[in-house]
Each structure stands twice: as C-alpha cells, then as structure tokens.
Design an enzyme around this catalytic site. Structure first.
Site, PDB file in Angstrom:
ATOM      1  N   ASP A  79       0.871  -1.169   0.000  1.00  0.00           N
ATOM      2  CA  ASP A  79       0.000   0.000   0.000  1.00  0.00           C
ATOM      3  C   ASP A  79       0.913   1.225   0.000  1.00  0.00           C
ATOM      4  OD1 ASP A  79      -2.273   1.673   0.386  1.00  0.00           O
ATOM      5  OD2 ASP A  79      -1.879   1.677   2.537  1.00  0.00           O
ATOM      6  N   ASP A  96      -0.061   5.113   1.180  1.00  0.00           N
ATOM      7  CA  ASP A  96      -0.257   5.938   2.378  1.00  0.00           C
ATOM      8  C   ASP A  96      -0.233   5.112   3.653  1.00  0.00           C
ATOM      9  OD1 ASP A  96      -1.391   8.954   1.613  1.00  0.00           O
ATOM     10  OD2 ASP A  96      -1.666   7.470   0.034  1.00  0.00           O
TER      11      ASP A  96
END
Length: 419
Positions: A93, A95
C-alpha cells in the site's frame, strides 16, 4: 498359430489405459505450472521460471531447528547477489505503509535501502495504491520522489529497475520503472499488454464495460452527496475517471473517522449488487469508491508476471472491512502494519531471515554512515541525542512543505508553486 487369451488381452488394455492416464496427469501438472501466465508472448513471465521445483519456498523458522545457512548456498559470490529465499512478489500500500497518510516518500533511507536490497536480490516490488492520476506519471513520481532519488543515486541496475511496478487506482493504471529512474506506462493492449494478457480473468478491466462503470460511479456520487449533507461534513465530492471521493473541504479540515466509516458502509450497501468489482473504503482522511480493488490488482500482477499466490505477500494498513487492503486477503498472504516504521522493521526482519547481509560496499549504497543504524523516527533521534530536542534543518523542512503544496494529493491538481 496365435492363441486367443482373453485374460492377456484385458491386461494389455489396462496397461494402455494406465499409460494414457499417466500422460494426462503429466499434462495437467504442466498446465497447473503455467496457470498464472497465458503465454510467454503475452506477459513478462517465462515458462522455465515456473518449473515445479521453482514453486517450492523454503520454510523460515525462528527456532534453532532451522539455520539460515540451510536456506542459502554456503558458497558466496561477491559479484552476484544471493537469490532472496522468500516472496518473489511483494506488494505495498502507499499511504501510511511506505509514507505518512497524505504525504510523499520524501526521505527514509532505512526503508529505501531495504527496498533497494530486495530489488537487488531478485524480488519484484509493486506499489498498489488507491491514488489514481491515470497515466500522468510525474504525479506518481512526486509521491515516490525520495525513493526514486535513492535508486538513482545508488545506480540501481536497469534489470533491477524493471522489477519495480506501481498500480494506480487500485488496478487501473500499471506503470513500470525504467532505466532512467522514471515511471512509464505499461502497454495495455496487444502482445505484452497487461489488459490483453489478463483478459481470461473475469474481474479484470478487460471485462468491464463503460455502462457498468458509469452506473457504479453515479450511484457512488449520490451516496457521497447525501452523506455529506446528512452528516453536515466539511467536505467536498470529487469525481475521476474510475473513482469518486469525499475529501476535506480544504486547509486543515479533518473529517471524523466515524463519519468516513459511515459513508463507506453506506456505499458498500448500495453497491452490493453491482456486477463489476469495486472498493468503498475509509482512507483515513477521506472516503473513496474505486472501480476495481486490490484483490484484482494483485491478481493481475500474479498472472502478468507469472508469480503464484504462495510466492506473493501484500503489506498494508487498511485491513478492516472499511479498508482497501482488505480485499487482497483473497489472493495472497498479507501483513497488517500501522506505520512506515513498522514496514521498515518488517523488511529488515525478512532480509535477516533470508540471510541477506546489510553490509554493503560504499560504492553499492551511497550513505555517509551505516544506514541500518541510523535513527528513522523523531523518537529514535531524541534517544540517540539524549535530549528532547533535535536539530532541525529548516531549509529542508521548507523544501518539503513547498513540494507538498504544489499538488493536491486527492485530485493531482497543481495548486501552488514555491515563492
């Protein structure tokens, strides 16, 4: 004169049938070995890489029963890096996994060095992010500026660069790192096209139609606009080609987590019967509905690159049912972290288990000191200095803040320049 013997004839028939079944079994094994790649012409995967022996992964144990020397050859070659004994594809991922929520990968030498080492040792790395700026590569490069700069400064080879991917919009825009240390769109259609070569998978973009996409986005926008009014949120609704977002209205505005969760759950309920995959999630500071999800994104990478689920690992921070990493659990093992610091520690741990040395020659990694021993967080720096105060480079702070202001991370719009 030949004698007729029914028993012998029956035995010969059984032998022939057994041989046919054995041949069919071998054919099935071969098909199973290549089930993650259509053909060598349609994806970067090559059949020799998918030999049954390559599909086996050595077990890693933390007790004394398994020694790291058993996992790797005792014969070390200073010129050829060891093959990483672990996942062949690691997806991340963005953020709150590689960088703080809403920020950019500016400067994290520890994490950058671990990603560098994984690439050097044959691992394919892909950032699978909800951030969707279509194929505007410069906007993704800004989000990963510090990492790409680290690769450039340390002269990551063209071959190693080619194993770095970014999937924007969950599973909509695939980019690959070139030898110029810039991201480039991957061909979508035709020989080698990622959409063409994964069209046999029902949920992939090759099988979506524009009418269904428009319908899903229209419904999502209605849900967000109603939620905004009913919950009296200080927010705005934005719409992109493959997503709809509910984002803060501006400045330092923060939307309560409960309001974001409520909005995501409403959208999930309304869209439950749609016939294309989607992801309605609380992004921490915002709420989004994306066409597609990370299950589809990781699945595409597995098929396109010819890497099986057992050799894939996804690392992210959003594994609740209102998070966008949750869907990846369907297609590979996952690790749930809460911060870039935890990601850094995890990669360090994995490299140690695989017996990958952190000791690098200075010409291999350009750092003043041993980056492994440098503090990564403000708290570590305070402990190292023995004080609650740390030195601040105000010019560097100003540069970072100016960089953050030039682009709205939600829309990708350039909103200001450095004065």
């Amino acid at each position: 004169m030949a004698l007729h013997n029914p028993d012998l004839e029956e035995r010969d028939k059984n032998k022939i049938n057994d041989g046919v079944r054995h041949s069919e079994s071998q054919d099935e094994d071969k098909l199973a070995a290549i089930r993650y790649s259509m053909t060598a012409m349609e994806s970067p995967s090559f059949l020799p890489k998918l030999a049954p022996s390559d599909l086996l992964i050595p077990s890693l144990s933390l007790d004394d029963s398994a020694n790291s020397n058993d996992l790797l050859s005792e014969q070390k070659d200073d010129h050829q890096p060891k093959v990483f004994q672990g996942a062949k594809l690691i997806t991340f991922d963005g953020d709150q996994t590689l960088y703080s929520d809403g920020a950019n990968f500016e400067s994290n030498p520890k994490l950058a060095s671990y990603l560098y080492l994984l690439l050097k040792h044959g691992v394919t790395i892909a950032v699978v992010t909800a951030a969707g700026y279509e194929y505007q590569t410069s906007k993704y490069e800004l989000r990963l500026s510090g990492l790409l700069r680290f690769f450039h400064e340390n002269k990551l080879s063209a071959e190693d660069c080619s194993r770095f991917y970014l999937f924007g919009g969950e599973c909509n825009y695939l980019l690959n790192l070139g030898s110029d240390y810039k991201l480039h769109p991957v061909r979508e259609y035709g020989p080698g096209g990622w959409i063409t070569s994964t069209s046999h998978i029902p949920d992939t973009p090759a099988n979506w139609n524009n009418i269904a996409i428009t319908k899903l986005l229209d419904k999502s926008q209605d849900v967000f606009e109603q939620s905004l009014k009913q919950q009296n949120m200080r927010a705005r609704v934005i719409r992109k080609k493959r997503s709809v977002g509910l984002v803060p209205s501006g400045g330092d505005t923060k939307i309560p987590r409960e309001a974001l969760d409520e909005t995501a759950i409403r959208a999930q309920n309304v869209l439950a019967n749609e016939n294309i995959p989607f992801c309605a999630f609380n992004g921490g500071r915002d709420c989004w509905v994306d066409v597609g999800n990370k299950r589809v994104g990781v699945l595409i990478l597995q098929h396109y690159l010819g890497i099986s689920p057992s050799h894939t690992l996804h690392i992210g921070d959003q594994f609740l049912n209102t998070g966008n990493d949750f869907a990846a659990r369907d297609v590979c093992p996952c690790v749930w972290i809460t911060s870039p610091e935890e990601t850094t520690y995890l990669l360090k741990y994995m490299l140690r288990l695989a017996d990958i040395s952190f000791e690098q020659k200075k010409q291999d990694i350009l750092v003043d000191d041993d980056i492994i021993n440098q503090p990564a967080t403000v708290e570590e720096k305070k402990k190292e200095n023995g004080t609650n105060k740390i030195k601040v480079d105000f010019e560097d702070v100003d540069r970072r803040m100016s960089t953050l202001k030039v682009m709205d991370v939600y829309t990708g719009e350039m909103i200001s320049t450095k004065k």
